[in-house]
Design a protein around this motif. Structure first.
Motif, PDB file in Angstrom:
ATOM      1  N   PRO A 482       0.747  -1.189   0.026  1.00 37.71           N
ATOM      2  CA  PRO A 482      -0.037  -0.052   0.069  1.00 37.71           C
ATOM      3  C   PRO A 482       0.811   1.138   0.124  1.00 37.71           C
ATOM      4  N   LEU A 483       2.237   1.209   0.773  1.00 39.84           N
ATOM      5  CA  LEU A 483       2.637   2.349   0.522  1.00 39.84           C
ATOM      6  C   LEU A 483       3.466   2.675  -0.833  1.00 39.84           C
ATOM      7  N   MET A 484       3.656   1.752  -1.304  1.00 38.16           N
ATOM      8  CA  MET A 484       4.359   1.818  -2.764  1.00 38.16           C
ATOM      9  C   MET A 484       3.100   2.302  -3.870  1.00 38.16           C
ATOM     10  N   SER A 485       1.725   1.798  -3.286  1.00 41.57           N
ATOM     11  CA  SER A 485       0.708   2.396  -4.312  1.00 41.57           C
ATOM     12  C   SER A 485       0.804   3.986  -4.072  1.00 41.57           C
ATOM     13  N   CYS A 486       0.704   4.344  -2.937  1.00 40.00           N
ATOM     14  CA  CYS A 486       0.555   5.664  -2.575  1.00 40.00           C
ATOM     15  C   CYS A 486       1.725   6.659  -3.195  1.00 40.00           C
ATOM     16  N   HIS A 487       3.023   6.015  -3.361  1.00 41.13           N
ATOM     17  CA  HIS A 487       3.829   6.777  -4.047  1.00 41.13           C
ATOM     18  C   HIS A 487       4.008   6.728  -5.240  1.00 41.13           C
ATOM     19  N   LEU A 488       3.143   5.540  -6.052  1.00 38.60           N
ATOM     20  CA  LEU A 488       3.046   5.404  -7.373  1.00 38.60           C
ATOM     21  C   LEU A 488       2.186   6.767  -8.099  1.00 38.60           C
ATOM     22  N   LEU A 489       0.880   6.709  -7.028  1.00 40.07           N
ATOM     23  CA  LEU A 489      -0.429   7.760  -7.635  1.00 40.07           C
ATOM     24  C   LEU A 489       0.227   9.100  -7.394  1.00 40.07           C
ATOM     25  N   LEU A 490       1.085   9.187  -6.394  1.00 40.18           N
ATOM     26  CA  LEU A 490       1.608  10.692  -6.146  1.00 40.18           C
ATOM     27  C   LEU A 490       2.946  11.226  -7.054  1.00 40.18           C
ATOM     28  N   ALA A 491       3.315  10.198  -7.572  1.00 42.53           N
ATOM     29  CA  ALA A 491       4.719  10.499  -8.473  1.00 42.53           C
ATOM     30  C   ALA A 491       4.343  11.445  -9.709  1.00 42.53           C
ATOM     31  N   CYS A 492       5.246  12.215 -10.081  1.00 49.72           N
ATOM     32  CA  CYS A 492       5.220  12.710 -11.103  1.00 49.72           C
ATOM     33  C   CYS A 492       5.991  12.580 -12.729  1.00 49.72           C
ATOM     34  N   HIS A 493       6.693  11.881 -12.202  1.00 49.68           N
ATOM     35  CA  HIS A 493       7.777  11.377 -13.528  1.00 49.68           C
ATOM     36  C   HIS A 493       8.187   9.977 -13.207  1.00 49.68           C
ATOM     37  N   VAL A 494       7.906   9.066 -13.617  1.00 49.10           N
ATOM     38  CA  VAL A 494       8.267   7.645 -13.752  1.00 49.10           C
ATOM     39  C   VAL A 494       8.748   6.857 -14.952  1.00 49.10           C
ATOM     40  N   SER A 495       9.291   5.962 -14.843  1.00 50.66           N
ATOM     41  CA  SER A 495       9.745   5.058 -16.052  1.00 50.66           C
ATOM     42  C   SER A 495       9.363   3.614 -15.918  1.00 50.66           C
ATOM     43  N   ILE A 496       9.264   2.791 -17.000  1.00 45.73           N
ATOM     44  CA  ILE A 496       8.794   1.644 -16.911  1.00 45.73           C
ATOM     45  C   ILE A 496      10.081   0.692 -17.486  1.00 45.73           C
ATOM     46  N   ASP A 497      10.313  -0.312 -17.068  1.00 44.77           N
ATOM     47  CA  ASP A 497      11.476  -1.162 -17.559  1.00 44.77           C
ATOM     48  C   ASP A 497      11.166  -2.661 -17.343  1.00 44.77           C
ATOM     49  N   THR A 498      11.645  -3.450 -18.371  1.00 43.20           N
ATOM     50  CA  THR A 498      11.407  -4.850 -18.142  1.00 43.20           C
ATOM     51  C   THR A 498      12.528  -5.665 -18.260  1.00 43.20           C
ATOM     52  N   SER A 499      12.734  -6.494 -17.396  1.00 39.53           N
ATOM     53  CA  SER A 499      14.012  -7.383 -17.338  1.00 39.53           C
ATOM     54  C   SER A 499      13.797  -8.797 -17.710  1.00 39.53           C
ATOM     55  N   PHE A 500      14.603  -9.445 -18.498  1.00 36.08           N
ATOM     56  CA  PHE A 500      14.452 -10.630 -19.227  1.00 36.08           C
ATOM     57  C   PHE A 500      15.320 -11.670 -18.441  1.00 36.08           C
ATOM     58  N   LYS A 501      16.294 -11.307 -17.282  1.00 36.94           N
ATOM     59  CA  LYS A 501      17.352 -12.031 -17.104  1.00 36.94           C
ATOM     60  C   LYS A 501      17.130 -12.859 -15.803  1.00 36.94           C
ATOM     61  N   HIS A 502      16.310 -12.266 -14.923  1.00 36.53           N
ATOM     62  CA  HIS A 502      16.292 -12.615 -13.505  1.00 36.53           C
ATOM     63  C   HIS A 502      15.662 -14.051 -13.215  1.00 36.53           C
ATOM     64  N   LEU A 503      14.460 -14.390 -14.296  1.00 30.66           N
ATOM     65  CA  LEU A 503      13.786 -15.423 -14.017  1.00 30.66           C
ATOM     66  C   LEU A 503      13.430 -16.144 -15.390  1.00 30.66           C
ATOM     67  N   HIS A 504      13.850 -17.417 -15.373  1.00 27.99           N
ATOM     68  CA  HIS A 504      13.717 -18.315 -16.603  1.00 27.99           C
ATOM     69  C   HIS A 504      11.972 -18.262 -16.921  1.00 27.99           C
ATOM     70  N   ASP A 505      11.676 -18.069 -18.084  1.00 28.28           N
ATOM     71  CA  ASP A 505      10.312 -18.129 -18.674  1.00 28.28           C
ATOM     72  C   ASP A 505       9.339 -16.875 -18.076  1.00 28.28           C
ATOM     73  N   TRP A 506      10.006 -16.134 -17.369  1.00 32.72           N
ATOM     74  CA  TRP A 506       9.501 -14.876 -16.849  1.00 32.72           C
ATOM     75  C   TRP A 506      10.157 -13.527 -17.075  1.00 32.72           C
ATOM     76  N   GLN A 507       9.403 -12.486 -17.193  1.00 32.25           N
ATOM     77  CA  GLN A 507       9.644 -11.101 -17.458  1.00 32.25           C
ATOM     78  C   GLN A 507       9.499 -10.282 -16.345  1.00 32.25           C
ATOM     79  N   GLU A 508      10.429  -9.752 -15.787  1.00 31.75           N
ATOM     80  CA  GLU A 508      10.294  -8.824 -14.607  1.00 31.75           C
ATOM     81  C   GLU A 508       9.921  -7.308 -14.898  1.00 31.75           C
ATOM     82  N   PHE A 509       8.931  -6.842 -14.508  1.00 37.33           N
ATOM     83  CA  PHE A 509       8.125  -5.598 -14.962  1.00 37.33           C
ATOM     84  C   PHE A 509       8.280  -4.546 -13.856  1.00 37.33           C
ATOM     85  N   GLU A 510       8.807  -3.579 -13.913  1.00 34.87           N
ATOM     86  CA  GLU A 510       8.789  -2.533 -12.862  1.00 34.87           C
ATOM     87  C   GLU A 510       8.567  -1.283 -13.411  1.00 34.87           C
TER      88      GLU A 510
END
Length: 608
Positions: A482-510
């Protein structure tokens, strides 16, 4: 290399202190005590000696009678859970194989209380010992302890001060080389017309020497003996008796600098006086063929031969009937009388068994150390836990370790030298912590567990399976507090990134900013439809956690001002589609294109 924590001294834990307990020899009842019936268990059972152990003590080898018919009574105070009446039975720590119960009574009157009586016999599996060590099969014992048995099964290096000397290495190599020469001899064969050409002037390695000497000979091979000679440079070499300048196809070996040539010459010449001198000197220093093999193994080990350097001897087990008996008395009311009495009769007719059972209290301590590793336990192995600084520090504290080198699991209990047993314990504890594994089903279980926690403590918010167009399965896991949710909705500038190396057959979305991560999710598809589902779930969870609306400045006049996204695989397009859904039925004019309403903007317009 693991680190050594020697800067702070710790007191060993009570469990470790209990496992290091060495009981005193039994106290024989005096004539005065016998006169006052202190030796009497009940009206028909008497004992010759008694041992009173402290509460919680771990006794792996209880003392038995020294002679046939002699009985030793052991008194074990127990700690009982008053709610469940459960306790740790001292019998579970015995290293003797007691087998199944074959006698007993449900209600036996002792002088203090009524008890359950259980009669058990020692199966006497004992040890597997090398066939060259005959004395071990005639061993009889009644009193021993874990420290003595640990030295018997795996003697420490300090036990043999000459274990790693250069003289021993040279002697052993020389004797092994002679055994090889005696077995295979000269490899010359009259039926072979071609030979491998070996340059005798080349500095042959030991591997090449043994390979040349171990070539199997045919029935027509040379059977003459090998002799040691000296060349014109006063250097020793070995050759076949038939080898000459005219016939060099017979065996010839040079470069014997790594062997004891005097001992080797005595062996080849069968000089018994010189041979005995060298081997007696080796025996005096604890090695050589005159020293009996001391290899001993547990009966449950798969090992069939000893680790002999010169020759592998067979590990033998013997059939016999051990006469040791165990009479176990457990009070019916363990809360009122928290004691267990075990009477051990007759001596054991076999060596002390190797420690193969791990006491339950030490297993609980090992479990605590592993569970403290948290998520790192998921793929833990024996090597990994010994390289984990947190686990090793906990082990240092539990053992009260003060040495400069790091401890091993065998310092906790010798039974943990069984690597398969340790890996089985690790697997069980991991399954206990993650019963559904660490895949998608495990994530679903974490969602169910987080739903039972206070709202502020929730982290794994979503673990769902969706079917995309084309009947494609899409797994989605969202981790956001919930704290991360609050920071997300109050943020003014964010970036989205996807990693393909951490988990096999999964992509990590941040979704993150330069100073913080606002959420993390794991997905199995990079399609535009998958990203649309992902964005809808993320902002729906954020709104639910905070009670705030999702705001974008170009739509609502306040809120998020910019989002940096990738244009590949529809990530940016679906962010535009999400913004379009927010503008449904919103007929307000666009701030940047005053002639257009927000509801008329297409996804690409929101990305400009």
């Amino acid at each position: 290399m693991t680190a050594s924590y020697i800067s702070v001294e710790y007191e060993p834990s009570c469990v470790v202190q209990a496992s290091n307990y060495i009981p005193k020899p039994a106290h024989c009842f005096t004539a005065d005590e016998v006169l006052h019936n202190a030796h009497r268990i009940n009206h028909w059972t008497v004992a010759d000696a008694i041992v009173e152990h402290p509460c919680g003590a771990i006794v792996e080898y209880p003392q038995t009678g020294l002679n046939m018919g002699q009985a030793i009574v052991h008194v074990f105070p127990i700690s009982v859970d008053h709610d469940t009446c459960e306790f740790d039975h001292p019998k579970a720590c015995f290293q003797y194989s007691l087998g199944d119960k074959y006698g007993g009574q449900k209600k036996v009157h002792l002088l203090l209380c009524f008890s359950f009586h259980l009669l058990m016999s020692c199966l006497g599996k004992g040890l597997k010992a090398c066939m060259a060590n005959i004395d071990v099969f005639n061993t009889v014992h009644s009193y021993t302890h874990h420290a003595h048995v640990s030295k018997l099964v795996a003697p420490p290096i300090a036990f043999f001060p000459f274990n790693n000397t250069a003289e021993r290495e040279v002697f052993t190599k020389t004797f092994a080389f002679f055994c090889t020469l005696q077995e295979h001899g000269c490899a010359f064969s009259t039926t072979v017309s071609e030979f491998v050409d070996i340059d005798i002037e080349t500095d042959l390695s030991n591997e090449n020497i043994f390979e040349a000497a171990m070539t199997l000979h045919s029935p027509m091979s040379c059977l003459r003996k090998l002799i040691m000679c000296t060349n014109r440079f006063n250097q020793r070499f070995i050759q076949c008796e038939y080898c000459s300048s005219a016939d060099q196809a017979h065996l010839i070996l040079q470069n014997l600098q790594e062997f004891n040539v005097n001992y080797l010459q005595a062996l080849l010449a069968n000089d018994l006086v010189a041979i005995v001198m060298h081997e007696e000197n080796a025996k005096h220093h604890g090695y050589g063929p005159l020293v009996p093999c001391d290899v001993i193994a547990s009966p449950v080990e798969h090992k069939q031969t000893c680790a002999g350097i010169l020759e592998q001897g067979c590990l033998l087990r013997w059939e016999h009937g051990c006469q040791a008996k165990f009479n176990i008395y457990v009070p019916i009311d363990v809360i009122t009388v928290p004691h267990i009495i075990i009477i051990c009769c007759n001596p054991h007719s076999h060596p002390p068994p190797a420690p193969i059972k791990t006491p339950s209290t030490l297993i609980s301590l090992f479990r605590t150390l592993l569970l403290d590793m948290d998520w790192e336990l998921t793929d833990a192995t024996l090597r990994q836990i010994l390289c984990d600084s947190g686990f090793m520090k906990g082990l240092h504290m539990a053992l009260g370790w003060t040495y400069h080198h790091s401890p091993n699991l065998t310092d906790l209990n010798p039974s943990l030298a069984n690597l398969d047993h340790v890996q089985w314990l690790i697997k069980n504890f991991c399954h206990e912590k993650y019963p559904m594994g660490t895949g998608f089903e495990g994530a679903r279980l974490l969602v169910d567990k987080d739903n039972q926690l206070p709202h502020d403590a929730c982290y794994v918010q979503c673990a769902e399976l969706h079917i995309l167009p084309g009947n494609t399965e899409f797994w989605l896991i969202i981790c956001m507090s919930p704290l991360m949710s609050c920071h997300l909705l109050l943020a003014c500038h964010v970036s989205i990134d996807t990693s393909f190396k951490h988990l096999h057959d999964w992509q990590e979305f941040e979704i993150k900013a330069w100073d913080n991560n606002y959420m993390r999710s794991f997905i199995t598809s990079q399609s535009a439809q998958a990203h649309l589902l992902l964005f809808c779930h993320i902002f729906a969870i954020a709104s639910k956690d905070t009670g705030m609306l999702v705001l974008f400045k170009h739509i609502h006049g306040s809120g998020n001002e910019s989002i940096v996204v990738d244009v590949h695989m529809g990530q940016g397009l679906r962010m535009g589609m999400f913004c379009k859904e927010l503008c449904t039925n919103n007929k307000a004019l666009c701030t940047y294109e005053l002639h257009r309403q927000l509801c008329d903007l297409n996804p690409y317009d929101h990305l400009r």
